[in-house]
Each structure stands twice: as structure tokens, then as C-alpha cells.
Motif scaffolding. Sequence first.
Motif, PDB file in Angstrom:
ATOM      1  N   PHE A 128      52.869  37.570  28.410  1.00 48.14           N
ATOM      2  CA  PHE A 128      52.053  36.406  27.992  1.00 48.14           C
ATOM      3  C   PHE A 128      50.791  36.358  28.858  1.00 48.14           C
ATOM      4  CE2 PHE A 128      56.576  35.550  27.313  1.00 48.14           C
ATOM      5  CZ  PHE A 128      56.604  35.292  25.956  1.00 48.14           C
ATOM      6  N   PRO A 129      49.763  37.097  28.445  1.00 45.17           N
ATOM      7  CA  PRO A 129      48.565  37.262  29.294  1.00 45.17           C
ATOM      8  C   PRO A 129      47.843  35.948  29.587  1.00 45.17           C
ATOM      9  CG  PRO A 129      48.582  38.832  27.472  1.00 45.17           C
ATOM     10  CD  PRO A 129      49.682  37.877  27.212  1.00 45.17           C
ATOM     11  N   ASP A 130      47.984  34.954  28.709  1.00 47.20           N
ATOM     12  CA  ASP A 130      47.272  33.692  28.941  1.00 47.20           C
ATOM     13  C   ASP A 130      48.045  32.737  29.845  1.00 47.20           C
ATOM     14  OD1 ASP A 130      45.188  34.515  27.388  1.00 47.20           O
ATOM     15  OD2 ASP A 130      46.107  33.773  25.536  1.00 47.20           O
ATOM     16  N   LEU A 131      49.246  33.094  30.158  1.00 51.06           N
ATOM     17  CA  LEU A 131      50.075  32.215  30.987  1.00 51.06           C
ATOM     18  C   LEU A 131      49.650  32.335  32.450  1.00 51.06           C
ATOM     19  CD1 LEU A 131      52.664  30.357  31.064  1.00 51.06           C
ATOM     20  CD2 LEU A 131      53.953  32.433  31.549  1.00 51.06           C
ATOM     21  N   ARG A 132      49.316  31.191  33.057  1.00 55.62           N
ATOM     22  CA  ARG A 132      48.974  31.145  34.490  1.00 55.62           C
ATOM     23  C   ARG A 132      47.935  32.216  34.855  1.00 55.62           C
ATOM     24  NH1 ARG A 132      50.885  26.532  37.063  1.00 55.62           N
ATOM     25  NH2 ARG A 132      52.720  25.872  35.942  1.00 55.62           N
ATOM     26  N   ARG A 133      46.896  32.286  34.021  1.00 61.31           N
ATOM     27  CA  ARG A 133      45.904  33.347  34.198  1.00 61.31           C
ATOM     28  C   ARG A 133      45.255  33.303  35.583  1.00 61.31           C
ATOM     29  NH1 ARG A 133      42.940  36.619  30.831  1.00 61.31           N
ATOM     30  NH2 ARG A 133      43.897  35.779  28.977  1.00 61.31           N
ATOM     31  N   ASN A 134      44.986  32.062  36.058  1.00 59.66           N
ATOM     32  CA  ASN A 134      44.275  31.933  37.336  1.00 59.66           C
ATOM     33  C   ASN A 134      45.198  31.619  38.511  1.00 59.66           C
ATOM     34  OD1 ASN A 134      41.717  32.351  36.104  1.00 59.66           O
ATOM     35  ND2 ASN A 134      41.836  30.258  35.288  1.00 59.66           N
ATOM     36  N   CYS A 135      46.464  31.572  38.217  1.00 56.28           N
ATOM     37  CA  CYS A 135      47.419  31.267  39.294  1.00 56.28           C
ATOM     38  C   CYS A 135      47.610  32.503  40.177  1.00 56.28           C
ATOM     39  CB  CYS A 135      48.737  30.837  38.663  1.00 56.28           C
ATOM     40  SG  CYS A 135      50.111  30.749  39.811  1.00 56.28           S
ATOM     41  N   ALA A 136      47.804  32.245  41.468  1.00 61.92           N
ATOM     42  CA  ALA A 136      47.959  33.370  42.409  1.00 61.92           C
ATOM     43  C   ALA A 136      49.185  34.219  42.063  1.00 61.92           C
ATOM     44  CB  ALA A 136      48.099  32.825  43.828  1.00 61.92           C
ATOM     45  N   GLY A 138      50.521  34.593  39.083  1.00 62.32           N
ATOM     46  CA  GLY A 138      50.209  35.351  37.866  1.00 62.32           C
ATOM     47  C   GLY A 138      49.320  36.548  38.166  1.00 62.32           C
ATOM     48  N   LYS A 139      48.315  36.311  38.985  1.00 67.62           N
ATOM     49  CA  LYS A 139      47.384  37.402  39.329  1.00 67.62           C
ATOM     50  C   LYS A 139      48.118  38.513  40.088  1.00 67.62           C
ATOM     51  CE  LYS A 139      43.059  34.792  39.648  1.00 67.62           C
ATOM     52  NZ  LYS A 139      42.059  34.225  40.561  1.00 67.62           N
ATOM     53  N   THR A 140      48.912  38.091  41.060  1.00 71.07           N
ATOM     54  CA  THR A 140      49.633  39.082  41.869  1.00 71.07           C
ATOM     55  C   THR A 140      50.615  39.877  41.013  1.00 71.07           C
ATOM     56  OG1 THR A 140      49.526  37.525  43.701  1.00 71.07           O
ATOM     57  CG2 THR A 140      51.041  39.375  43.957  1.00 71.07           C
ATOM     58  N   ALA A 141      51.313  39.176  40.128  1.00 74.63           N
ATOM     59  CA  ALA A 141      52.304  39.847  39.276  1.00 74.63           C
ATOM     60  C   ALA A 141      51.629  40.863  38.359  1.00 74.63           C
ATOM     61  CB  ALA A 141      53.065  38.815  38.453  1.00 74.63           C
ATOM     62  N   ARG A 142      50.507  40.457  37.762  1.00 76.61           N
ATOM     63  CA  ARG A 142      49.818  41.382  36.834  1.00 76.61           C
ATOM     64  C   ARG A 142      49.187  42.553  37.588  1.00 76.61           C
ATOM     65  NH1 ARG A 142      48.415  36.166  34.592  1.00 76.61           N
ATOM     66  NH2 ARG A 142      49.716  35.845  32.750  1.00 76.61           N
ATOM     67  N   ALA A 143      48.739  42.271  38.789  1.00 75.12           N
ATOM     68  CA  ALA A 143      48.123  43.349  39.581  1.00 75.12           C
ATOM     69  C   ALA A 143      49.162  44.378  40.037  1.00 75.12           C
ATOM     70  CB  ALA A 143      47.411  42.749  40.799  1.00 75.12           C
ATOM     71  N   ASN A 144      50.407  43.921  40.116  1.00 73.60           N
ATOM     72  CA  ASN A 144      51.471  44.824  40.586  1.00 73.60           C
ATOM     73  C   ASN A 144      52.489  45.119  39.492  1.00 73.60           C
ATOM     74  OD1 ASN A 144      50.950  45.052  43.667  1.00 73.60           O
ATOM     75  ND2 ASN A 144      50.784  42.869  43.221  1.00 73.60           N
ATOM     76  N   SER A 145      51.988  45.250  38.281  1.00 72.77           N
ATOM     77  CA  SER A 145      52.862  45.437  37.123  1.00 72.77           C
ATOM     78  C   SER A 145      53.767  46.665  37.267  1.00 72.77           C
ATOM     79  CB  SER A 145      52.003  45.576  35.854  1.00 72.77           C
ATOM     80  OG  SER A 145      52.822  45.674  34.731  1.00 72.77           O
ATOM     81  N   ALA A 146      53.259  47.692  37.918  1.00 76.44           N
ATOM     82  CA  ALA A 146      54.037  48.942  38.041  1.00 76.44           C
ATOM     83  C   ALA A 146      55.279  48.779  38.920  1.00 76.44           C
ATOM     84  CB  ALA A 146      53.147  50.048  38.603  1.00 76.44           C
ATOM     85  N   VAL A 147      55.278  47.721  39.718  1.00 75.63           N
ATOM     86  CA  VAL A 147      56.435  47.490  40.598  1.00 75.63           C
ATOM     87  C   VAL A 147      57.705  47.350  39.754  1.00 75.63           C
ATOM     88  CG1 VAL A 147      57.473  45.830  42.219  1.00 75.63           C
ATOM     89  CG2 VAL A 147      55.078  46.480  42.456  1.00 75.63           C
TER      90      VAL A 147
END
Lengths: 315, 236
Positions: A128-136, A138-147
Motif C-alpha cells: 500500500f504505497p500511499d499508506l504512511r507515505r511520510n511516516c518515518a 513507512g519510509k524506513t520500511a520501503r527503503a529496506n524492502s529487500a530485508v
Amino acid sequence: MTEHTIAATQAIVTLDVALPGIIWGSIITVNMWAKSIGTGVILLGAFLYYRHKKEDMPSLRWVMPTVAFIALNIFLAFTLIDLHQPYRMINIFLHPNWTSAITVGAWMASLFTALITVMMTIGIMDAFPDLRRNCAIGKTARANSAVYEKIYPFVVFLAIPVTMYTAIIMAQSAARELWQAPTEMIQMMWAAFMAGSASLIYFSNNWTAAVRKDLAFVLAISVFGSFAMYMGEYFFSFKAAEAEATLAYVHAGGEYFGQFWTAMIVGFVLPFFMSILAVKSDNKVVLKVAATATLIGLYMAKDVWLKIPQLLPLS
Amino acid sequence: MKLGFLVDLNLCMGCKGCEIACKVENEVPLSSWRLRVKYLDVGVFPTTTRNFTPLRCNHCENAPCERVCPVSALHYLDNGIVNIDNERCIGCAGCIMACPYGAIYMDPETNTADKCTYCAHRIEGGMMPACVTACPVEANIFGDLDDPKSHISDYIAHHQNNGGVQVRKPEKGTEPKHFYVGGGQQTLNPLAHQRIEGYSLFNNITHLKHVGQPNHGIIDRFMEPFASHDEDQGGH
């Protein structure tokens, strides 16, 4: 007179204290049942990823850890509320006794739940790309998707002992001969496959028919395997006098007889035939009914098997 | 040193003096017992006998309760006693499930597991366990099993021929350090006798419906530290 009617030993307790009743009751049943779901969906997810392409089951990446997260938190919550001193749970981490399966299990389950939480966060944020888009977070999770993919193999590996450790706790209960370590360990694995496949079936509407077929097949195999083991223990449990005496509570009829056989029919026999039918016809409704029946029957069966050894007088 | 216990069932007359002494010495709450004397009627009228079997923790050398306790609240002392630390116990009841002798209970006042400690506090002060002191016929024999000259070692040596010295459930491999002389299958094996509702001498209560405090529900368990604090303030 009663003393004339007891053929075996003519020995009757005429004065004694009241013995404890059920010590581990329905709270522990929910605990085991929820853990089966929590670990089962992870094991089934791995199986599906091995057999199919990600595109065949697009929502699995977030559904699997989310279901596991909810189930594991139910499991942990029920573990906590069963303690008579819940705040002292911390002692398991401060003063661990490593010969105890409770200790080893608590550590493993805590680590497992932590990793599942990471996977769930990444899975949901990616889905859900629009979920918590600006939340820290959300950002951290998307940045570390490969984890997600990096830790998943370790989580699958960890799911196996987390599933089975309760069987070791039961086996460490030296007085309850019905609970034998090898049998209960395999029963716990069957339970995980049953609960895992049943849980994922609810979310399989938009997955391919081949995926649903695999889920139905795993459900059929696991209910058959578990049912066969229950029947073996029920009818051919010649292991020890205590196991025989325990099973006598079921054999003799009454409350546990009814619950046991209801569990076997609802949770094992019916789902087996329904899931076999679903394998052939890809009938989603039948598959969901089979899944529901499995989860209900599994709870009932675990409840009986947990309680009956506790009915035996130990002294 | 390895402390052990022996009960000569030929001497025991079922007076329950040991049971009462234990209750008083250890302030064991109502509905709980560290030591109890079970009455068992054996035979068919008119050839019947009444047997008395004192039952307490066996202080096993290979204790399942010690092994399963997740926080080492149950632990061995150097003298072989399996002791319990109530301050550390989390109340998981794993020990109650693990003990093959039903010797552990959930204390309804502290909501922690508790059991016979062979009166470890008395032994530390050079005294005998309370039950030994109370026994009018010296059926309870307590001492150091490692000392071949001790009374208990001598008693075991004197009676061990022809299976005269027994332990409960030897097949469990727990290596109990609590022995019986004059016991038999009917007195020591709980599966060899029957408990029939309504046939107890003084009451019909055969099973407790609660574990620990009967009014100690899930919410109470979490509120207990705060509730205790309020009560203390009110009390003073």
C-alpha cells in the motif's frame, strides 16, 4: 457395597485431600491453536513461494506476515494471561533456565514475532504505497524492502522449532504419559500445516487455481496425517498404564468422548473429503468451509488432548 | 551430603500429626498441602485393612520440576533438597504439570508454586523437619544418605533385601530421595486404587475447581500489585 464391586485391587481411597483439577485449561489450548496458525502460515507461504510465482498470489507477501503477527500476538497474550504472576514474565529473560522448554520456546517465539513484525511492516508498506507515505516507519520500511526476502529463510527455519517446542514442554511433564515427545512434535507440525493452509485459504480468492489446489492438497494431507496419528494413539496406545488410564476418560464416554469425536469429524474427516473435492473442482466455497471446520476441529482436538492427562490422580 | 527421607508404613498409624506439624511450621494455606496422609482401605470385607501413606515431595535427584522451571525458581541445594524461590516464580504451573507425584501446588495466597522443602529453614538451623519431630512412632526417618552411619542409611541397608525399600514410580527415572518401607502396589501406585465420589470419610470433595487463589482471575493477576498497595495503605 462398593468394596465388593472393585475387582482389580479392592483398594479404595477413604480419606484424602482434594486433588487439583485442570491446571492448564482453555487458555493454553488457545495458546497452542494460535501458535499453529502463526507458524503455519509462514511454512505454507514458503511452500507456495517454492511452487509458484509471486504473481500467482500477489497479496501473500503482506497477508502471510500479517496473519502470523495477529496469531502470534494472540499466542503471546494468552501465554501471559495464563501466568499467575504475569509481570514476572521478565524473569524468563533475566533468569533463564535453559533446560526448560518453556524458556527456550519463549526466547524463540519472541525472536520469531520480532522478525515477523519487521516482515509485516515491510510487506504492508510495499503493498500500500500511499499508506504512511511520510511516516518515518513507512519510509524506513520501503527503503529496506529487500530485508524481507533476506530474513524470510531464517524465519521459515525458526518457525519449525517454534511450532514444536510446546510438544517438548508437554513431554517434560513426566507424569503425563499420553504426551510423548516424538508423537506430539509431529502432531504440532501437522497442526501448523492444517492451520496455516486453512488460514491462507481465506485470502486465496484472487490467487490462481493452482495455488488454491496446493492449499487444498496440503490441507487434505495434513488432516489425514494428524487424524491417523490421533487414531493410532486413541486405539493402540499400549505405551504405559498411565496413557491407557488417561484414554479411559475418552473411551468411557461423557464430555470428552463427545468433544473428541466431534473434533475428529468436524476438524479432520469432513475437511479431508471437502479439500479433496476442492482439489478436483476448485470450489472456493467448499474450500473455505473445509478451512473453517479445520480450525474449529483443531481447537477442540487440542483441548481434549491437553485436558485428559490432567484428570489422572498422580498420588 | 544428600538428604533423604524414609517412611516406614508399618509404623505409621495415620494420626496426621506430621500433616498438621507441616501446616503449622510452613503456614500452608487452606486447600493446599505440602504433606498429606492418604487413607486407603484394601481388601474385601471382612478381610480388610486400612493403610496410611504420607505423601510429600520426593526431592528427586533428576527432578522434572527443576528441569521445566523456566526461571530456576526450583533449584537444588547443596544438600540435595529441591528448594523453591517464591519471589522468582512466575506462576506458569509448569512444575505442577511436570511433577509425577502431584507434590507441587499453587499457593492461593502468593499465587506462586510451592511444595515441601524438607523444612530447609529448620535444617539450616540444625533441626529436623517439623513432620519428623511430630511423628509419635518415629515412622519418619530423615538424614544423610551419603553417610553410611546415618540412621536412614542404616534403615535402608537393613530393609532393602527382597524389595523392602521402595520409591514411588521408579519407572519415571526421577531418582526420588524419599523411600518407603512396608509399601506396596496398592499404597504407592495411584492407578491401583480407586477414588469414588461420596466414599471419603469426612467430605465429598475430591477435586479442587481452582488452581491458586479461587478469586484470582486474569484481570486480578494484572491488578494485583496495585491492589496490594491499596490494601496496605488502608490497613495502616
